[in-house]
Scaffold this motif. Structure first.
Motif, PDB file in Angstrom:
ATOM      1  N   VAL A 123       0.838  -1.207   0.000  1.00 35.60           N
ATOM      2  CA  VAL A 123       0.000   0.000   0.000  1.00 35.60           C
ATOM      3  C   VAL A 123       0.869   1.252   0.000  1.00 35.60           C
ATOM      4  O   VAL A 123       0.636   2.186  -0.780  1.00 35.60           O
ATOM      5  CB  VAL A 123      -0.988   0.000   1.190  1.00 35.60           C
ATOM      6  CG1 VAL A 123      -1.660   1.354   1.351  1.00 35.60           C
ATOM      7  CG2 VAL A 123      -2.027  -1.094   1.014  1.00 35.60           C
ATOM      8  N   LYS A 124       1.883   1.286   0.839  1.00 32.88           N
ATOM      9  CA  LYS A 124       2.753   2.466   0.905  1.00 32.88           C
ATOM     10  C   LYS A 124       3.496   2.684  -0.408  1.00 32.88           C
ATOM     11  O   LYS A 124       3.581   3.813  -0.903  1.00 32.88           O
ATOM     12  CB  LYS A 124       3.749   2.339   2.058  1.00 32.88           C
ATOM     13  CG  LYS A 124       3.125   2.586   3.407  1.00 32.88           C
ATOM     14  CD  LYS A 124       4.174   2.518   4.512  1.00 32.88           C
ATOM     15  CE  LYS A 124       3.591   2.883   5.852  1.00 32.88           C
ATOM     16  NZ  LYS A 124       4.606   2.894   6.920  1.00 32.88           N
ATOM     17  N   ARG A 139       2.648   1.721  -3.411  1.00 29.34           N
ATOM     18  CA  ARG A 139       1.739   2.078  -4.508  1.00 29.34           C
ATOM     19  C   ARG A 139       1.074   3.435  -4.281  1.00 29.34           C
ATOM     20  O   ARG A 139       1.095   4.305  -5.135  1.00 29.34           O
ATOM     21  CB  ARG A 139       0.673   0.982  -4.674  1.00 29.34           C
ATOM     22  CG  ARG A 139      -0.325   1.268  -5.749  1.00 29.34           C
ATOM     23  CD  ARG A 139       0.300   1.213  -7.113  1.00 29.34           C
ATOM     24  NE  ARG A 139      -0.695   1.596  -8.096  1.00 29.34           N
ATOM     25  CZ  ARG A 139      -0.407   2.184  -9.228  1.00 29.34           C
ATOM     26  NH1 ARG A 139       0.837   2.430  -9.558  1.00 29.34           N
ATOM     27  NH2 ARG A 139      -1.351   2.504 -10.069  1.00 29.34           N
ATOM     28  N   LYS A 140       0.454   3.603  -3.118  1.00 30.28           N
ATOM     29  CA  LYS A 140      -0.364   4.796  -2.873  1.00 30.28           C
ATOM     30  C   LYS A 140       0.433   6.015  -2.442  1.00 30.28           C
ATOM     31  O   LYS A 140       0.056   7.141  -2.755  1.00 30.28           O
ATOM     32  CB  LYS A 140      -1.442   4.490  -1.822  1.00 30.28           C
ATOM     33  CG  LYS A 140      -2.450   3.453  -2.244  1.00 30.28           C
ATOM     34  CD  LYS A 140      -3.283   3.976  -3.388  1.00 30.28           C
ATOM     35  CE  LYS A 140      -4.412   3.025  -3.734  1.00 30.28           C
ATOM     36  NZ  LYS A 140      -5.257   3.553  -4.798  1.00 30.28           N
ATOM     37  N   LEU A 172      -2.837  -5.193  -2.418  1.00 30.42           N
ATOM     38  CA  LEU A 172      -3.360  -3.837  -2.503  1.00 30.42           C
ATOM     39  C   LEU A 172      -4.873  -3.834  -2.270  1.00 30.42           C
ATOM     40  O   LEU A 172      -5.385  -3.005  -1.510  1.00 30.42           O
ATOM     41  CB  LEU A 172      -3.014  -3.220  -3.853  1.00 30.42           C
ATOM     42  CG  LEU A 172      -3.356  -1.749  -4.032  1.00 30.42           C
ATOM     43  CD1 LEU A 172      -2.651  -0.885  -2.983  1.00 30.42           C
ATOM     44  CD2 LEU A 172      -2.974  -1.283  -5.428  1.00 30.42           C
ATOM     45  N   MET A 189      -6.771  -1.984   0.875  1.00 32.38           N
ATOM     46  CA  MET A 189      -7.821  -0.979   0.722  1.00 32.38           C
ATOM     47  C   MET A 189      -9.081  -1.385   1.488  1.00 32.38           C
ATOM     48  O   MET A 189      -9.706  -0.563   2.153  1.00 32.38           O
ATOM     49  CB  MET A 189      -8.158  -0.765  -0.757  1.00 32.38           C
ATOM     50  CG  MET A 189      -7.023  -0.169  -1.577  1.00 32.38           C
ATOM     51  SD  MET A 189      -6.509   1.477  -1.031  1.00 32.38           S
ATOM     52  CE  MET A 189      -5.167   1.107   0.077  1.00 32.38           C
ATOM     53  N   GLU A 230     -12.047   8.267  -1.277  1.00 36.76           N
ATOM     54  CA  GLU A 230     -10.879   8.449  -2.125  1.00 36.76           C
ATOM     55  C   GLU A 230      -9.843   7.353  -1.987  1.00 36.76           C
ATOM     56  O   GLU A 230      -8.840   7.374  -2.671  1.00 36.76           O
ATOM     57  CB  GLU A 230     -10.217   9.822  -1.862  1.00 36.76           C
ATOM     58  CG  GLU A 230      -9.696  10.016  -0.461  1.00 36.76           C
ATOM     59  CD  GLU A 230     -10.695  10.617   0.512  1.00 36.76           C
ATOM     60  OE1 GLU A 230     -10.276  11.005   1.620  1.00 36.76           O
ATOM     61  OE2 GLU A 230     -11.878  10.703   0.195  1.00 36.76           O
ATOM     62  N   LEU A 231     -10.036   6.394  -1.104  1.00 38.57           N
ATOM     63  CA  LEU A 231      -9.057   5.315  -0.958  1.00 38.57           C
ATOM     64  C   LEU A 231      -9.048   4.409  -2.154  1.00 38.57           C
ATOM     65  O   LEU A 231      -9.861   4.017  -2.768  1.00 38.57           O
ATOM     66  CB  LEU A 231      -9.334   4.485   0.300  1.00 38.57           C
ATOM     67  CG  LEU A 231      -8.962   5.134   1.610  1.00 38.57           C
ATOM     68  CD1 LEU A 231      -9.310   4.205   2.745  1.00 38.57           C
ATOM     69  CD2 LEU A 231      -7.489   5.451   1.673  1.00 38.57           C
TER      70      LEU A 231
END
Length: 83
Positions: free
Chosen positions: A34-35, A37-38, A62, A66, A82-83
């Motif tokens: 997650v870190k 990618r996002k 991922l 989410m 928005e996640l």
């Protein structure tokens, strides 16, 4: 003036702290995916190579991340589309 006022700034900072707590609560590999990618904008391929996992696993982690972040926020009475 177009700058945000103190209330908007505080609210934004609180939102970021809550989102950071949601991400920190994820299992380790999921949190890393997650870190990367996002927050850092790495591609699925880059993440797969860096972590030594398949692109399919990146996608699955991922998605799991989410879902878990949304559940974390929902459990606290918050929603974040928005996640």
């Amino acid at each position: 003036e177009e700058r945000p006022d103190a209330f908007e700034t505080l609210t934004h900072e609180q939102d970021l702290e809550i989102l950071a707590a949601a991400i920190d609560a994820l299992p380790e590999r999921c949190r890393l995916v997650v870190k990367l990618r996002k927050l850092r904008g790495h591609s699925y391929q880059e993440i797969a190579l860096q972590l030594g996992i398949s692109v399919h696993t990146v996608n699955a982690q991922l998605a799991k991340g989410m879902i878990m972040c949304r559940a974390f926020l929902r459990a606290r009475g918050l929603e974040r589309d928005e996640l």
